[in-house]
Design a protein around this motif. Structure first.
Motif, PDB file in Angstrom:
ATOM      1  N   LEU A   1       0.828  -1.209   0.000  1.00 16.22           N
ATOM      2  CA  LEU A   1       0.000   0.000   0.000  1.00 16.22           C
ATOM      3  C   LEU A   1       0.863   1.259   0.000  1.00 16.22           C
ATOM      4  O   LEU A   1       0.544   2.243  -0.668  1.00 16.22           O
ATOM      5  N   ALA A   2       1.966   1.220   0.759  1.00 16.75           N
ATOM      6  CA  ALA A   2       2.857   2.383   0.786  1.00 16.75           C
ATOM      7  C   ALA A   2       3.437   2.650  -0.599  1.00 16.75           C
ATOM      8  O   ALA A   2       3.514   3.793  -1.047  1.00 16.75           O
ATOM      9  N   ALA A   3       3.839   1.575  -1.299  1.00 16.55           N
ATOM     10  CA  ALA A   3       4.386   1.744  -2.644  1.00 16.55           C
ATOM     11  C   ALA A   3       3.337   2.302  -3.600  1.00 16.55           C
ATOM     12  O   ALA A   3       3.629   3.173  -4.433  1.00 16.55           O
ATOM     13  N   VAL A   4       2.098   1.821  -3.468  1.00 14.57           N
ATOM     14  CA  VAL A   4       1.024   2.303  -4.337  1.00 14.57           C
ATOM     15  C   VAL A   4       0.726   3.769  -4.055  1.00 14.57           C
ATOM     16  O   VAL A   4       0.551   4.586  -4.967  1.00 14.57           O
ATOM     17  N   ILE A   5       0.690   4.127  -2.768  1.00 14.06           N
ATOM     18  CA  ILE A   5       0.426   5.531  -2.410  1.00 14.06           C
ATOM     19  C   ILE A   5       1.514   6.433  -2.989  1.00 14.06           C
ATOM     20  O   ILE A   5       1.247   7.504  -3.548  1.00 14.06           O
ATOM     21  N   GLY A   6       2.783   5.992  -2.862  1.00 10.09           N
ATOM     22  CA  GLY A   6       3.866   6.779  -3.441  1.00 10.09           C
ATOM     23  C   GLY A   6       3.740   6.901  -4.945  1.00 10.09           C
ATOM     24  O   GLY A   6       3.988   7.955  -5.519  1.00 10.09           O
ATOM     25  N   GLY A   7       3.332   5.804  -5.610  1.00 11.36           N
ATOM     26  CA  GLY A   7       3.149   5.848  -7.057  1.00 11.36           C
ATOM     27  C   GLY A   7       2.022   6.764  -7.476  1.00 11.36           C
ATOM     28  O   GLY A   7       2.113   7.475  -8.483  1.00 11.36           O
ATOM     29  N   LEU A   8       0.942   6.767  -6.696  1.00  3.73           N
ATOM     30  CA  LEU A   8      -0.180   7.647  -7.022  1.00  3.73           C
ATOM     31  C   LEU A   8       0.188   9.111  -6.828  1.00  3.73           C
ATOM     32  O   LEU A   8      -0.381  10.000  -7.474  1.00  3.73           O
ATOM     33  N   ALA A   9       1.151   9.372  -5.920  1.00  5.60           N
ATOM     34  CA  ALA A   9       1.530  10.765  -5.669  1.00  5.60           C
ATOM     35  C   ALA A   9       2.231  11.390  -6.874  1.00  5.60           C
ATOM     36  O   ALA A   9       2.173  12.607  -7.064  1.00  5.60           O
ATOM     37  N   LEU A  10       2.880  10.580  -7.708  1.00  6.60           N
ATOM     38  CA  LEU A  10       3.642  11.133  -8.833  1.00  6.60           C
ATOM     39  C   LEU A  10       2.758  11.850  -9.851  1.00  6.60           C
ATOM     40  O   LEU A  10       3.042  13.006 -10.197  1.00  6.60           O
ATOM     41  N   PRO A  11       1.688  11.222 -10.359  1.00 13.02           N
ATOM     42  CA  PRO A  11       0.850  11.980 -11.302  1.00 13.02           C
ATOM     43  C   PRO A  11       0.168  13.172 -10.641  1.00 13.02           C
ATOM     44  O   PRO A  11      -0.050  14.198 -11.278  1.00 13.02           O
ATOM     45  N   LEU A  12      -0.168  13.033  -9.342  1.00 18.15           N
ATOM     46  CA  LEU A  12      -0.781  14.176  -8.654  1.00 18.15           C
ATOM     47  C   LEU A  12       0.214  15.324  -8.535  1.00 18.15           C
ATOM     48  O   LEU A  12      -0.141  16.490  -8.712  1.00 18.15           O
ATOM     49  N   PHE A  13       1.482  14.986  -8.230  1.00 23.54           N
ATOM     50  CA  PHE A  13       2.510  16.025  -8.146  1.00 23.54           C
ATOM     51  C   PHE A  13       2.650  16.744  -9.481  1.00 23.54           C
ATOM     52  O   PHE A  13       2.783  17.961  -9.542  1.00 23.54           O
ATOM     53  N   TRP A  14       2.634  15.979 -10.570  1.00 25.95           N
ATOM     54  CA  TRP A  14       2.766  16.606 -11.879  1.00 25.95           C
ATOM     55  C   TRP A  14       1.569  17.500 -12.186  1.00 25.95           C
ATOM     56  O   TRP A  14       1.711  18.582 -12.760  1.00 25.95           O
ATOM     57  N   ALA A  15       0.360  17.055 -11.768  1.00 24.98           N
ATOM     58  CA  ALA A  15      -0.859  17.761 -12.166  1.00 24.98           C
ATOM     59  C   ALA A  15      -1.103  19.034 -11.369  1.00 24.98           C
ATOM     60  O   ALA A  15      -1.739  19.958 -11.861  1.00 24.98           O
ATOM     61  N   LEU A  16      -0.613  19.110 -10.114  1.00 20.68           N
ATOM     62  CA  LEU A  16      -0.897  20.293  -9.304  1.00 20.68           C
ATOM     63  C   LEU A  16      -0.283  21.532  -9.943  1.00 20.68           C
ATOM     64  O   LEU A  16       0.868  21.512 -10.384  1.00 20.68           O
ATOM     65  N   PRO A  17      -1.033  22.625 -10.001  1.00 17.99           N
ATOM     66  CA  PRO A  17      -0.521  23.833 -10.685  1.00 17.99           C
ATOM     67  C   PRO A  17       0.581  24.509  -9.889  1.00 17.99           C
ATOM     68  O   PRO A  17       0.590  24.492  -8.669  1.00 17.99           O
ATOM     69  N   ARG A  18       1.527  25.122 -10.593  1.00 19.66           N
ATOM     70  CA  ARG A  18       2.564  25.964  -9.993  1.00 19.66           C
ATOM     71  C   ARG A  18       2.383  27.371 -10.535  1.00 19.66           C
ATOM     72  O   ARG A  18       2.204  27.544 -11.724  1.00 19.66           O
ATOM     73  N   PHE A  19       2.465  28.323  -9.648  1.00 17.61           N
ATOM     74  CA  PHE A  19       2.254  29.707 -10.074  1.00 17.61           C
ATOM     75  C   PHE A  19       3.560  30.460 -10.235  1.00 17.61           C
ATOM     76  O   PHE A  19       3.582  31.558 -10.738  1.00 17.61           O
ATOM     77  N   ALA A  20       4.657  29.849  -9.780  1.00 14.61           N
ATOM     78  CA  ALA A  20       5.968  30.480  -9.946  1.00 14.61           C
ATOM     79  C   ALA A  20       7.016  29.422  -9.740  1.00 14.61           C
ATOM     80  O   ALA A  20       6.788  28.416  -9.087  1.00 14.61           O
TER      81      ALA A  20
ATOM     82  N   LEU B   1      -5.142  12.084 -19.051  1.00 16.52           N
ATOM     83  CA  LEU B   1      -5.766  10.785 -19.345  1.00 16.52           C
ATOM     84  C   LEU B   1      -4.867   9.639 -18.887  1.00 16.52           C
ATOM     85  O   LEU B   1      -5.339   8.656 -18.303  1.00 16.52           O
ATOM     86  N   PHE B   2      -3.588   9.764 -19.141  1.00 20.24           N
ATOM     87  CA  PHE B   2      -2.657   8.723 -18.715  1.00 20.24           C
ATOM     88  C   PHE B   2      -2.662   8.584 -17.194  1.00 20.24           C
ATOM     89  O   PHE B   2      -2.674   7.469 -16.652  1.00 20.24           O
ATOM     90  N   ALA B   3      -2.644   9.737 -16.487  1.00 21.90           N
ATOM     91  CA  ALA B   3      -2.671   9.687 -15.022  1.00 21.90           C
ATOM     92  C   ALA B   3      -3.950   9.028 -14.521  1.00 21.90           C
ATOM     93  O   ALA B   3      -3.932   8.255 -13.557  1.00 21.90           O
ATOM     94  N   GLY B   4      -5.084   9.327 -15.185  1.00 20.04           N
ATOM     95  CA  GLY B   4      -6.341   8.701 -14.777  1.00 20.04           C
ATOM     96  C   GLY B   4      -6.308   7.192 -14.947  1.00 20.04           C
ATOM     97  O   GLY B   4      -6.787   6.443 -14.079  1.00 20.04           O
ATOM     98  N   VAL B   5      -5.763   6.733 -16.059  1.00 23.16           N
ATOM     99  CA  VAL B   5      -5.647   5.279 -16.288  1.00 23.16           C
ATOM    100  C   VAL B   5      -4.748   4.645 -15.229  1.00 23.16           C
ATOM    101  O   VAL B   5      -5.050   3.568 -14.687  1.00 23.16           O
ATOM    102  N   VAL B   6      -3.640   5.320 -14.907  1.00 19.60           N
ATOM    103  CA  VAL B   6      -2.728   4.794 -13.884  1.00 19.60           C
ATOM    104  C   VAL B   6      -3.432   4.710 -12.533  1.00 19.60           C
ATOM    105  O   VAL B   6      -3.314   3.704 -11.812  1.00 19.60           O
ATOM    106  N   LEU B   7      -4.175   5.752 -12.175  1.00 16.30           N
ATOM    107  CA  LEU B   7      -4.897   5.747 -10.900  1.00 16.30           C
ATOM    108  C   LEU B   7      -5.909   4.615 -10.845  1.00 16.30           C
ATOM    109  O   LEU B   7      -6.020   3.906  -9.837  1.00 16.30           O
ATOM    110  N   LEU B   8      -6.670   4.436 -11.916  1.00 15.53           N
ATOM    111  CA  LEU B   8      -7.681   3.386 -11.943  1.00 15.53           C
ATOM    112  C   LEU B   8      -7.026   2.007 -11.857  1.00 15.53           C
ATOM    113  O   LEU B   8      -7.481   1.132 -11.091  1.00 15.53           O
TER     114      LEU B   8
END
Length: 613
Positions: free
Chosen positions: A135-154, A498-505
């Motif tokens: 579960l820890a490995a899966v949680i870490g893997g799920l964090a990667l697409p979320l990290f990429w998707a979160l917006p950066r303003f600077a 779309l790729f991140a969604g497939v990975v999450l599912l």
């Protein structure tokens, strides 16, 4: 794991390893102390801590430090009053990581985040063993697409790590100050060349023009330098990745035509040295430059009044300088004569003697006759002025070591001093120091750590909105090269999404299937240690081949007792203990020993009997 993550976060955020270690130790020991101390007193103590934090902020203390202190105390309190899995503690540690990230961008955060992720399945539901790590490995893997998707303003431009000082690179430098650098293997900067030079490059730092016999200082005024982003084809492009250091000096090689710091303010002084104003910070910049790279280099940039001012100097020292240029005419010949004399008659050492004397230069010339590059450069600069040649001392870096096909790495022990003299038209580089190699480089562990830190900087610290869009465009260029340029960035964003969604599912399905296959508890449901023992006992019974009916744990245990009296009786008692904790709000810590005893007995009993299958 949570205690480790909290300790690292506090240590990095408060810049205090001792404070972080204290938090980690206390948070780790708190569950063992538990309610023996009692939990009635924590309310007034928490109020006092919050009040102290508020007063500290009112008196100018950083808000982040006050927040770190309050959160650290709340984590210790949770350890004192909670038993079993604790979601609140996991949330507090997450807040600690967020608060500390505003104060530091150190790679140690990677260890803290990994520790927090590893503890998260247990904090949320009590999963153990193989299930927990999965579960820890899966949680870490799920964090990667979320990290990429979160917006950066600077981008990451803030001065989070102050870095260690580079002694010898301020505007006021005492002779011998570089002693502490010349055996230090710490990384200072990396330089990537569009065309590697065919000789060791000299990277210019500060230029010092006034000497009082002991200290060199700079009198050159600074002004804002404009970014130069339009290089000529025949210029060499040098991309520099500079570690943070409080002096804020930017190091440049060759004959510099311009510098581009991607919008970061850069100043240049009258002696041609570049500076990064403001607090210390790591920075990347590009230098547009050309050969020559070392001695003989000519800089067309002219001072208004090249200096020939001399410190208080004995007659013996003056006569020593003059005696070696009697047959030389002109600035070039006189400097060359002094260079030859210094290299021939003096010895190089990284640790000169008597560095605290009142007249270190004269001691070097008249008595010791050995020293490192600072002494050779000072002797050449003062000697040049004695014989009428304007000079200045330059502190920078030279040589370096290979870091890649087109990259040179510079460490603190590559620091060097040399001289620039004015020949009447331009400044020319001269170096009187004998050719001495740098100390042995750092070991494998240091190089690996540097590689991890570099990856951290590039992948995490500097991962901004521009990087996100660049990644999206690269995806679009690869998958849909026929798409119009105007919308290619957003097409890439959609494809990555779309790729991140497939990975999450896929990850969610994999977790649920794995949990079911291993008979583990559902990670969405909280489990205390007593219930975890019951779950392990049920799995052992199922592995023995006995097909259990569905129903409440106690009823199923009674069904087993009809067929296997000894096993069923223990299962029934264990089920009642679980009920008391789950539904009666009983204390798990007082029941876990008996639960473990019953669980071991059930597993031993079913493992000793032949399989029903």
């Amino acid at each position: 794991m949570n205690a480790l993550a909290a300790g690292i976060a506090v240590a990095l955020g408060a810049s205090s390893p001792g404070f972080g270690l204290w938090v980690a130790v206390v948070a780790a020991l708190a569950p063992f102390v538990g309610k023996r101390i009692g939990d009635l007193w924590w309310g007034p103590v928490t109020a006092l801590i919050a009040l102290a934090a508020g007063l500290a902020v009112a008196n100018g203390a950083p808000v982040e430090n006050a927040l770190l202190g309050v959160l650290a105390w709340l984590l210790v309190h949770r350890g004192l009053v909670s038993t079993g899995p604790d979601r609140v503690s996991s949330l507090i540690v997450a807040l600690l990581l967020v608060a500390a990230s505003t104060r530091s961008n150190h790679v140690g955060f990677l260890i803290a985040v990994v520790a927090w992720i590893a503890d998260l399945p247990w904090s949320l539901g009590g999963a153990t063993g193989r299930t927990r790590w999965t579960l820890a490995a899966v949680i870490g893997g799920l964090a990667l697409p979320l990290f990429w998707a979160l917006p950066r303003f600077a981008g990451a431009t803030g001065p989070l790590d102050t870095g260690r000082g580079l002694t010898g690179f301020a505007d006021d430098v005492e002779l011998g100050a570089m002693n502490t650098l010349l055996d230090d293997p710490a990384l200072v900067f990396r330089a990537r060349f569009s065309t590697l030079p065919d000789e060791p490059p000299y990277f210019r730092g500060v230029a010092l023009d006034r000497f009082d016999g002991r200290r060199w200082t700079s009198t050159a005024a600074r002004q804002r330098e404009q970014d130069w982003t339009d290089p000529l084809p025949d210029l060499v492009r040098v991309q520099v990745e500079l570690e943070a250091h409080p002096e804020g000096v930017l190091f440049v090689p060759g004959v510099v035509e311009g510098i581009d710091a991607s919008g970061v303010a850069v100043e240049r002084d009258e002696a041609g040295a570049y500076h990064l104003p403001g607090p210390a910070r790591a920075v990347g910049y590009t230098v547009f430059t050309n050969a020559p790279w070392g001695p003989g280099r000519g800089d067309p940039f002219r001072d208004a009044a090249p200096s020939v001012a001399l410190p208080e100097l004995s007659a013996e020292a003056r006569e020593l300088f003059e005696s070696h240029v009697t047959d030389a005419t002109g600035p070039d010949a006189r400097i060359e004569a002094l260079v030859t004399w210094l290299r021939t008659d003096f010895a190089y050492t990284r640790q000169p003697r008597d560095t605290d004397t009142e007249a270190p230069l004269e001691d070097f010339l008249l008595r010791e006759r050995e020293g490192h590059c600072e002494y050779f450069a000072s002797a050449l600069a003062v000697g040049g002025r004695v014989v009428g040649v304007p000079t200045r001392v330059v502190n920078g870096f030279v040589g370096g070591e290979g870091g890649g096909p087109d990259e040179i790495v510079f460490r603190r022990y590559h620091a060097h001093s040399w001289v620039e003299y004015f020949d009447g038209d331009r400044w020319v580089t001269a170096d009187a120091t004998p050719r001495i190699g740098a100390p042995e480089g750092p070991g494998l562990s240091t190089r690996v750590l540097e590689s991890v830190e570099r990856l951290w900087e590039e992948s995490i610290v500097d991962f901004d909105a521009d990087t996100q869009l660049g990644t999206a465009r690269a995806v679009a260029d690869t998958l849909v090269p026929f798409a119009p340029d105007a919308g290619r960035d957003w097409i890439g964003v959609v494809l990555v999404g779309l790729f991140a969604g497939v990975v999450l599912l896929a990850a969610r399905l994999a977790v649920l299937r794995g949990v079911k296959a291993w008979g583990a508890v559902d990670p969405r449901e909280a489990r205390d240690p007593v219930t975890a023992e019951l779950e392990r006992a049920w799995r052992a019974v199922e592995r023995s081949g006995l097909e259990l009916p569905s129903g409440p744990d106690v009823e199923v245990a009674r069904w087993v007792k009809v067929r296997e009296p000894e096993v069923g009786a223990r299962l029934e008692e264990l089920a009642w203990l679980s009920y008391e904790v789950r539904f009666g709000r009983g204390d798990a810590s007082s029941r876990v020993a008996r639960a473990a005893q019953l669980g071991r007995a059930v597993r031993a009993a079913v493992d000793s009997r032949p399989s029903a299958g």
